[in-house]
Design a protein around this motif. Structure first.
Motif, PDB file in Angstrom:
ATOM      1  N   ILE A   1     -43.668  85.684  84.409  1.00  0.00           N
ATOM      2  CA  ILE A   1     -43.324  87.086  84.659  1.00  0.00           C
ATOM      3  C   ILE A   1     -42.107  87.043  85.573  1.00  0.00           C
ATOM      4  CG2 ILE A   1     -44.098  89.336  85.468  1.00  0.00           C
ATOM      5  CD1 ILE A   1     -46.953  88.475  84.861  1.00  0.00           C
ATOM      6  N   VAL A   2     -40.964  87.386  84.976  1.00  0.00           N
ATOM      7  CA  VAL A   2     -39.671  87.168  85.620  1.00  0.00           C
ATOM      8  C   VAL A   2     -39.016  88.504  85.939  1.00  0.00           C
ATOM      9  CG1 VAL A   2     -37.438  86.012  85.393  1.00  0.00           C
ATOM     10  CG2 VAL A   2     -39.453  85.089  84.192  1.00  0.00           C
ATOM     11  N   PRO A   3     -38.660  88.729  87.217  1.00  0.00           N
ATOM     12  CA  PRO A   3     -37.938  89.956  87.547  1.00  0.00           C
ATOM     13  C   PRO A   3     -36.506  89.866  87.038  1.00  0.00           C
ATOM     14  CG  PRO A   3     -38.109  88.557  89.494  1.00  0.00           C
ATOM     15  CD  PRO A   3     -38.864  87.877  88.389  1.00  0.00           C
ATOM     16  N   ARG A   4     -36.105  90.853  86.256  1.00  0.00           N
ATOM     17  CA  ARG A   4     -34.739  90.875  85.718  1.00  0.00           C
ATOM     18  C   ARG A   4     -33.945  91.902  86.512  1.00  0.00           C
ATOM     19  NH1 ARG A   4     -30.963  93.885  83.566  1.00  0.00           N
ATOM     20  NH2 ARG A   4     -31.797  94.517  81.579  1.00  0.00           N
ATOM     21  N   ALA A   5     -33.051  91.384  87.341  1.00  0.00           N
ATOM     22  CA  ALA A   5     -32.247  92.251  88.205  1.00  0.00           C
ATOM     23  C   ALA A   5     -31.207  93.003  87.392  1.00  0.00           C
ATOM     24  CB  ALA A   5     -31.555  91.413  89.280  1.00  0.00           C
ATOM     25  N   ASP A   6     -30.862  94.188  87.875  1.00  0.00           N
ATOM     26  CA  ASP A   6     -29.742  94.923  87.305  1.00  0.00           C
ATOM     27  C   ASP A   6     -28.499  94.072  87.518  1.00  0.00           C
ATOM     28  OD1 ASP A   6     -28.479  97.107  86.097  1.00  0.00           O
ATOM     29  OD2 ASP A   6     -27.989  98.012  88.032  1.00  0.00           O
ATOM     30  N   GLY A   7     -27.701  93.923  86.503  1.00  0.00           N
ATOM     31  CA  GLY A   7     -26.486  93.132  86.634  1.00  0.00           C
ATOM     32  C   GLY A   7     -26.668  91.654  86.344  1.00  0.00           C
ATOM     33  N   LEU A   8     -27.860  91.233  85.901  1.00  0.00           N
ATOM     34  CA  LEU A   8     -28.033  89.835  85.515  1.00  0.00           C
ATOM     35  C   LEU A   8     -27.053  89.534  84.382  1.00  0.00           C
ATOM     36  CD1 LEU A   8     -29.776  87.203  85.849  1.00  0.00           C
ATOM     37  CD2 LEU A   8     -31.130  88.061  83.921  1.00  0.00           C
ATOM     38  N   PRO A   9     -26.223  88.499  84.535  1.00  0.00           N
ATOM     39  CA  PRO A   9     -25.259  88.197  83.474  1.00  0.00           C
ATOM     40  C   PRO A   9     -25.937  88.034  82.116  1.00  0.00           C
ATOM     41  CG  PRO A   9     -24.806  86.874  85.424  1.00  0.00           C
ATOM     42  CD  PRO A   9     -26.120  87.578  85.658  1.00  0.00           C
ATOM     43  N   GLU A  10     -25.260  88.513  81.088  1.00  0.00           N
ATOM     44  CA  GLU A  10     -25.822  88.472  79.729  1.00  0.00           C
ATOM     45  C   GLU A  10     -26.224  87.060  79.313  1.00  0.00           C
ATOM     46  OE1 GLU A  10     -24.610  89.736  75.197  1.00  0.00           O
ATOM     47  OE2 GLU A  10     -23.585  90.711  76.866  1.00  0.00           O
TER      48      GLU A  10
ATOM     49  N   THR B   1     -38.809  93.280  94.621  1.00  0.00           N
ATOM     50  CA  THR B   1     -37.477  92.745  94.314  1.00  0.00           C
ATOM     51  C   THR B   1     -36.478  93.818  93.898  1.00  0.00           C
ATOM     52  OG1 THR B   1     -37.823  92.344  91.937  1.00  0.00           O
ATOM     53  CG2 THR B   1     -38.552  90.607  93.484  1.00  0.00           C
ATOM     54  N   GLY B   2     -36.960  95.007  93.542  1.00  0.00           N
ATOM     55  CA  GLY B   2     -36.069  96.049  93.053  1.00  0.00           C
ATOM     56  C   GLY B   2     -35.535  95.768  91.661  1.00  0.00           C
ATOM     57  N   CYS B   3     -36.210  94.908  90.921  1.00  0.00           N
ATOM     58  CA  CYS B   3     -35.731  94.534  89.588  1.00  0.00           C
ATOM     59  C   CYS B   3     -35.713  95.736  88.643  1.00  0.00           C
ATOM     60  CB  CYS B   3     -36.587  93.417  89.001  1.00  0.00           C
ATOM     61  SG  CYS B   3     -38.325  93.829  88.738  1.00  0.00           S
ATOM     62  N   THR B   4     -34.861  95.632  87.624  1.00  0.00           N
ATOM     63  CA  THR B   4     -34.734  96.673  86.615  1.00  0.00           C
ATOM     64  C   THR B   4     -35.909  96.653  85.644  1.00  0.00           C
ATOM     65  OG1 THR B   4     -32.340  96.501  86.741  1.00  0.00           O
ATOM     66  CG2 THR B   4     -33.225  97.506  84.753  1.00  0.00           C
ATOM     67  N   LYS B   5     -36.315  95.449  85.290  1.00  0.00           N
ATOM     68  CA  LYS B   5     -37.451  95.260  84.376  1.00  0.00           C
ATOM     69  C   LYS B   5     -38.027  93.883  84.620  1.00  0.00           C
ATOM     70  CE  LYS B   5     -35.509  95.705  80.291  1.00  0.00           C
ATOM     71  NZ  LYS B   5     -35.254  95.654  78.847  1.00  0.00           N
ATOM     72  N   THR B   6     -39.140  93.597  83.981  1.00  0.00           N
ATOM     73  CA  THR B   6     -39.699  92.251  84.042  1.00  0.00           C
ATOM     74  C   THR B   6     -39.800  91.701  82.627  1.00  0.00           C
ATOM     75  OG1 THR B   6     -41.947  93.165  84.049  1.00  0.00           O
ATOM     76  CG2 THR B   6     -41.026  92.543  86.176  1.00  0.00           C
ATOM     77  N   TYR B   7     -39.559  90.414  82.538  1.00  0.00           N
ATOM     78  CA  TYR B   7     -39.793  89.689  81.296  1.00  0.00           C
ATOM     79  C   TYR B   7     -41.177  89.056  81.394  1.00  0.00           C
ATOM     80  CZ  TYR B   7     -34.679  89.695  80.486  1.00  0.00           C
ATOM     81  OH  TYR B   7     -33.368  90.031  80.285  1.00  0.00           O
ATOM     82  N   VAL B   8     -41.948  89.119  80.320  1.00  0.00           N
ATOM     83  CA  VAL B   8     -43.242  88.442  80.245  1.00  0.00           C
ATOM     84  C   VAL B   8     -43.165  87.507  79.045  1.00  0.00           C
ATOM     85  CG1 VAL B   8     -45.733  88.696  79.976  1.00  0.00           C
ATOM     86  CG2 VAL B   8     -44.444  90.423  81.261  1.00  0.00           C
ATOM     87  N   VAL B   9     -43.301  86.197  79.314  1.00  0.00           N
ATOM     88  CA  VAL B   9     -43.077  85.183  78.291  1.00  0.00           C
ATOM     89  C   VAL B   9     -44.205  84.164  78.317  1.00  0.00           C
ATOM     90  CG1 VAL B   9     -41.428  83.472  77.437  1.00  0.00           C
ATOM     91  CG2 VAL B   9     -40.598  85.447  78.724  1.00  0.00           C
ATOM     92  N   GLN B  10     -44.634  83.725  77.143  1.00  0.00           N
ATOM     93  CA  GLN B  10     -45.664  82.688  77.053  1.00  0.00           C
ATOM     94  C   GLN B  10     -45.324  81.758  75.897  1.00  0.00           C
ATOM     95  OE1 GLN B  10     -48.341  81.842  74.696  1.00  0.00           O
ATOM     96  NE2 GLN B  10     -49.024  80.309  76.131  1.00  0.00           N
ATOM     97  N   PHE B  11     -45.159  80.470  76.221  1.00  0.00           N
ATOM     98  CA  PHE B  11     -44.954  79.453  75.193  1.00  0.00           C
ATOM     99  C   PHE B  11     -45.985  78.326  75.342  1.00  0.00           C
ATOM    100  CE2 PHE B  11     -40.491  81.049  75.760  1.00  0.00           C
ATOM    101  CZ  PHE B  11     -40.385  81.658  74.526  1.00  0.00           C
ATOM    102  N   ALA B  12     -46.121  77.749  76.540  1.00  0.00           N
ATOM    103  CA  ALA B  12     -47.049  76.641  76.828  1.00  0.00           C
ATOM    104  C   ALA B  12     -46.848  75.476  75.861  1.00  0.00           C
ATOM    105  CB  ALA B  12     -48.496  77.133  76.829  1.00  0.00           C
ATOM    106  N   GLU B  13     -45.600  75.063  75.686  1.00  0.00           N
ATOM    107  CA  GLU B  13     -45.272  74.000  74.746  1.00  0.00           C
ATOM    108  C   GLU B  13     -44.729  72.738  75.403  1.00  0.00           C
ATOM    109  OE1 GLU B  13     -46.590  74.545  71.924  1.00  0.00           O
ATOM    110  OE2 GLU B  13     -45.070  75.282  70.553  1.00  0.00           O
ATOM    111  N   ARG B  14     -44.212  72.853  76.590  1.00  0.00           N
ATOM    112  CA  ARG B  14     -43.574  71.707  77.240  1.00  0.00           C
ATOM    113  C   ARG B  14     -44.629  70.647  77.587  1.00  0.00           C
ATOM    114  NH1 ARG B  14     -40.311  72.285  82.790  1.00  0.00           N
ATOM    115  NH2 ARG B  14     -39.676  70.128  82.967  1.00  0.00           N
TER     116      ARG B  14
END
Length: 152
Positions: A105-114, A82-95
């Motif tokens: 594990i979410v690719p965070r693109a450069d320029g993703l709005p704040e 994907t060419g992402c800038t970084k990845t987010y790794v998140v775990q809740f398992a609450e829903r």
């Protein structure tokens, strides 16, 4: 009805991996990686233990060791694909219906709005105001990630 039989993650794990290839990008004896359903981000992946587990503390030592390896491998594959800038790794398992431990594990693109950075990235998952990635693109990205992970 047991917790496992009512668990979407366990039902998906029992399915034929060729039925929905985007739901089985890669796996080993302990973990399965699939593309998130309803994500507005191509490459939003979910890393799921193949055994029914509801807390991280209940992972076996083998599952825990493989977890770290998968998180890094998947992040590297997302960077390559994907060419992402970084990845987010998140775990809740609450829903409700999703108590089975799983890691986004979410690719965070450069320029993703704040407004979508950090934990706010979940505004891009399953929300009607943020259209999901087209199924053909999910299939393409999943196939490319599968190939990338098969090499490593």
């Amino acid at each position: 009805m047991s917790a496992e039989s009512a668990c979407l993650s366990c039902v998906q794990d029992a399915q034929d991996p060729t039925r929905h290839p985007e739901n089985w990008i890669a796996s080993d004896d302990h973990w399965r990686i699939s593309h998130a359903v309803g994500a507005a981000v191509a490459g939003w992946l979910v890393l799921v233990p193949r055994r029914h587990v509801v807390t991280i503390a209940d992972l076996t030592d083998e599952e825990a060791a493989a977890l770290g390896t998968w998180q890094v491998r998947v992040s590297r594959a997302l960077h390559a694909v994907t060419g992402c800038t970084k990845t987010y790794v998140v775990q809740f398992a609450e829903r409700p219906g999703f108590a089975h431990v799983h890691f986004h594990i979410v690719p965070r693109a450069d320029g993703l709005p704040e407004q979508f950075q950090g934990p706010r990235v979940f505004a891009l998952l399953g929300k009607p105001d943020q259209p999901a990635v087209a199924p053909a693109e999910v299939t393409r990205v999943s196939a490319t990630l599968h190939a990338q992970l098969s090499v490593g």
